[in-house]
Motif scaffolding. Structure first.
Motif, PDB file in Angstrom:
ATOM      1  N   UNK A   1       0.834  -1.191   0.000  1.00  0.00           N
ATOM      2  CA  UNK A   1       0.000   0.000   0.000  1.00  0.00           C
ATOM      3  C   UNK A   1       0.870   1.243   0.000  1.00  0.00           C
ATOM      4  N   UNK A   2       0.297   2.338  -0.413  1.00  0.00           N
ATOM      5  CA  UNK A   2       0.982   3.614  -0.404  1.00  0.00           C
ATOM      6  C   UNK A   2       0.335   4.477   0.658  1.00  0.00           C
ATOM      7  N   UNK A   3       1.108   4.884   1.655  1.00  0.00           N
ATOM      8  CA  UNK A   3       0.531   5.581   2.800  1.00  0.00           C
ATOM      9  C   UNK A   3       1.094   6.995   2.909  1.00  0.00           C
ATOM     10  N   UNK A   4       1.112   7.739   1.802  1.00  0.00           N
ATOM     11  CA  UNK A   4       1.739   9.047   1.808  1.00  0.00           C
ATOM     12  C   UNK A   4       0.827  10.120   2.395  1.00  0.00           C
ATOM     13  N   UNK A   5       0.312   9.841   3.576  1.00  0.00           N
ATOM     14  CA  UNK A   5      -0.340  10.847   4.392  1.00  0.00           C
ATOM     15  C   UNK A   5       0.752  11.486   5.231  1.00  0.00           C
ATOM     16  N   UNK A   6       0.800  12.805   5.235  1.00  0.00           N
ATOM     17  CA  UNK A   6       1.917  13.495   5.875  1.00  0.00           C
ATOM     18  C   UNK A   6       1.753  13.536   7.388  1.00  0.00           C
ATOM     19  N   UNK A   7       2.788  13.082   8.111  1.00  0.00           N
ATOM     20  CA  UNK A   7       2.841  13.145   9.568  1.00  0.00           C
ATOM     21  C   UNK A   7       3.887  14.178   9.989  1.00  0.00           C
ATOM     22  N   UNK A   8       3.691  14.754  11.173  1.00  0.00           N
ATOM     23  CA  UNK A   8       4.685  15.677  11.708  1.00  0.00           C
ATOM     24  C   UNK A   8       5.929  14.917  12.156  1.00  0.00           C
TER      25      UNK A   8
ATOM     26  N   UNK B   1       1.165  15.411  14.857  1.00  0.00           N
ATOM     27  CA  UNK B   1       0.551  14.243  14.234  1.00  0.00           C
ATOM     28  C   UNK B   1       1.629  13.163  14.137  1.00  0.00           C
ATOM     29  N   UNK B   2       1.390  12.033  14.798  1.00  0.00           N
ATOM     30  CA  UNK B   2       2.474  11.085  15.059  1.00  0.00           C
ATOM     31  C   UNK B   2       2.166   9.692  14.535  1.00  0.00           C
ATOM     32  N   UNK B   3       3.197   9.061  13.997  1.00  0.00           N
ATOM     33  CA  UNK B   3       3.125   7.661  13.595  1.00  0.00           C
ATOM     34  C   UNK B   3       4.289   6.908  14.238  1.00  0.00           C
ATOM     35  N   UNK B   4       4.000   5.718  14.749  1.00  0.00           N
ATOM     36  CA  UNK B   4       5.022   4.836  15.316  1.00  0.00           C
ATOM     37  C   UNK B   4       5.090   3.569  14.478  1.00  0.00           C
ATOM     38  N   UNK B   5       6.302   3.205  14.046  1.00  0.00           N
ATOM     39  CA  UNK B   5       6.497   2.012  13.216  1.00  0.00           C
ATOM     40  C   UNK B   5       7.427   1.057  13.953  1.00  0.00           C
TER      41      UNK B   5
ATOM     42  N   UNK C   1      11.114  18.860   0.636  1.00  0.00           N
ATOM     43  CA  UNK C   1      11.890  18.820   1.867  1.00  0.00           C
ATOM     44  C   UNK C   1      11.437  17.782   2.867  1.00  0.00           C
ATOM     45  N   UNK C   2      10.264  17.197   2.648  1.00  0.00           N
ATOM     46  CA  UNK C   2       9.782  16.177   3.567  1.00  0.00           C
ATOM     47  C   UNK C   2      10.487  14.841   3.298  1.00  0.00           C
TER      48      UNK C   2
END
Length: 351
Positions: free
Chosen positions: A2-9, A32-36, A98-99
């Motif tokens: 899947x492509x999950x290019x939702x922008x997180x801080x 806005x946080x993601x943990x992998x 820059x992201x």
């Protein structure tokens, strides 16, 4: 894929204590946080010794590692972060805007303004007992970690090693096992002084400088271990003993592999990412915390991992928003917790 290019801080790679606290703290910073996490579970190295008592967390009485994991996970979920399991991050690239994009071994891509690496020592493997044909005993009575103390009740246990894990397990098992013997190839132990002192004052039999030279047994179980004394050059002497054993625990350290992270251009030594006092790596917008990070005045305790996490998150916040404060109020004075305190039944006058 899947492509999950939702922008997180902030995207945090690694779900051990540092990563879990960073997940909570970034919520306090309204990010806005993601943990992998590469494994199917959170908690990092604490999962290697779930029944071990953890003593060195400020304000927390001795707590089993598995209970501490449960609390850390619950705390991390406070601000409803996105949590992704079973994905080992391999690639990093920077977009024209820059992201950052990190890609996992599954091919899934994650889009983020900043990145925090809290991967511990990477993929961890136990240093094995260097003797021929001992692998067959790993399913019975040769152990490299301890998950259940009760399996050693009234057993004759031989522990090989001289670090914190070896000393701690010796102390934990002393009142449970029938007998505990510790062999270490050096005269001095590297464990915490108080733990070593406790071991020395107990009924634990200590053999230094000795190593396990040979094990004997059936096809399924070790029955005896031959230990030999070493001279000052680390060479075996003729002094040997044959010890009857019901179980052997080997704590010879860990071998680590940070995998593809070594190809990112980060400044590193053999198993650490080198950072400055802001926990910044040599890549803009990328930070490191916990066992992964190395810097002057490093505190190698869980308390240090939590501090690393907060410092890194604070600087990730100001990287995104330079006008933001570099720190925030403590939770008892932080408006972000007002509604949560009400939900806990805190009286209005105490909010």
């Amino acid at each position: 894929m899947t492509n999950t290019l939702e922008l997180y801080d902030l995207t945090i790679v690694g779900g051990g204590p540092a990563g879990l606290f960073a997940t909570f703290y970034s919520g306090m910073r309204d990010m806005k946080t993601k943990l992998i996490e590469a494994q199917a579970y959170l908690g990092g190295r604490l999962n290697s010794y779930p029944k071990k008592m953890i003593w060195d967390v400020g304000g927390l009485l001795p707590t089993r590692a598995d209970q501490l994991i449960e609390s850390l996970v619950a705390q991390a979920e406070t601000f409803q972060p996105t949590i992704v399991l079973n994905q080992q991050i391999e690639q990093l690239e920077r977009c024209p805007d820059g992201h950052l994009i990190v890609t996992s071994h599954t091919g899934e891509r994650h889009y983020t303004r900043t990145l925090l690496l809290s991967v511990g020592y990477g993929v961890i493997k136990f240093s094995k007992l260097d003797l021929a044909d001992v692998e067959k005993y790993e399913v019975t009575n040769l152990h490299y970690s301890v998950t259940d103390l009760e399996q050693f009740r009234q057993k004759r246990v031989l522990i090989s090693g001289g670090g914190n894990s070896a000393v701690d397990w010796a102390n934990e098992l002393e009142p449970i096992a029938k007998a505990v013997t510790v062999v270490h190839r050096r005269d001095q132990f590297a464990g915490h002084e108080k733990s070593v002192k406790k071991m020395n004052q107990s009924t634990i039999k200590i053999k230094t400088p000795y190593i396990i030279r040979k094990v004997n047994g059936t096809q399924t179980h070790i029955q005896t271990a031959e230990i030999t004394k070493l001279n000052e050059d680390g060479e075996s002497l003729d002094t040997t003993e044959n010890l009857p054993v019901d179980a052997i625990i080997v704590n010879h350290g860990l071998q680590s592999d940070l995998g593809q992270l070594k190809q990112w251009g980060l400044e590193m030594d053999e198993r650490h990412i080198l950072v400055n006092d802001k926990l910044e790596t040599t890549i803009d917008g990328v930070y490191a915390a916990g066992d992964t990070a190395k810097f002057s005045n490093k505190i190698n305790l869980l308390a240090g991992a939590f501090t690393d996490a907060a410092v890194a998150v604070n600087h990730a916040k100001t990287y995104i928003k330079p006008e933001a404060k570099n720190d925030i109020f403590i939770s008892s004075h932080n408006a972000i917790f007002t509604e949560k305190n009400r939900a806990l039944g805190v009286p209005e006058e105490d909010l």
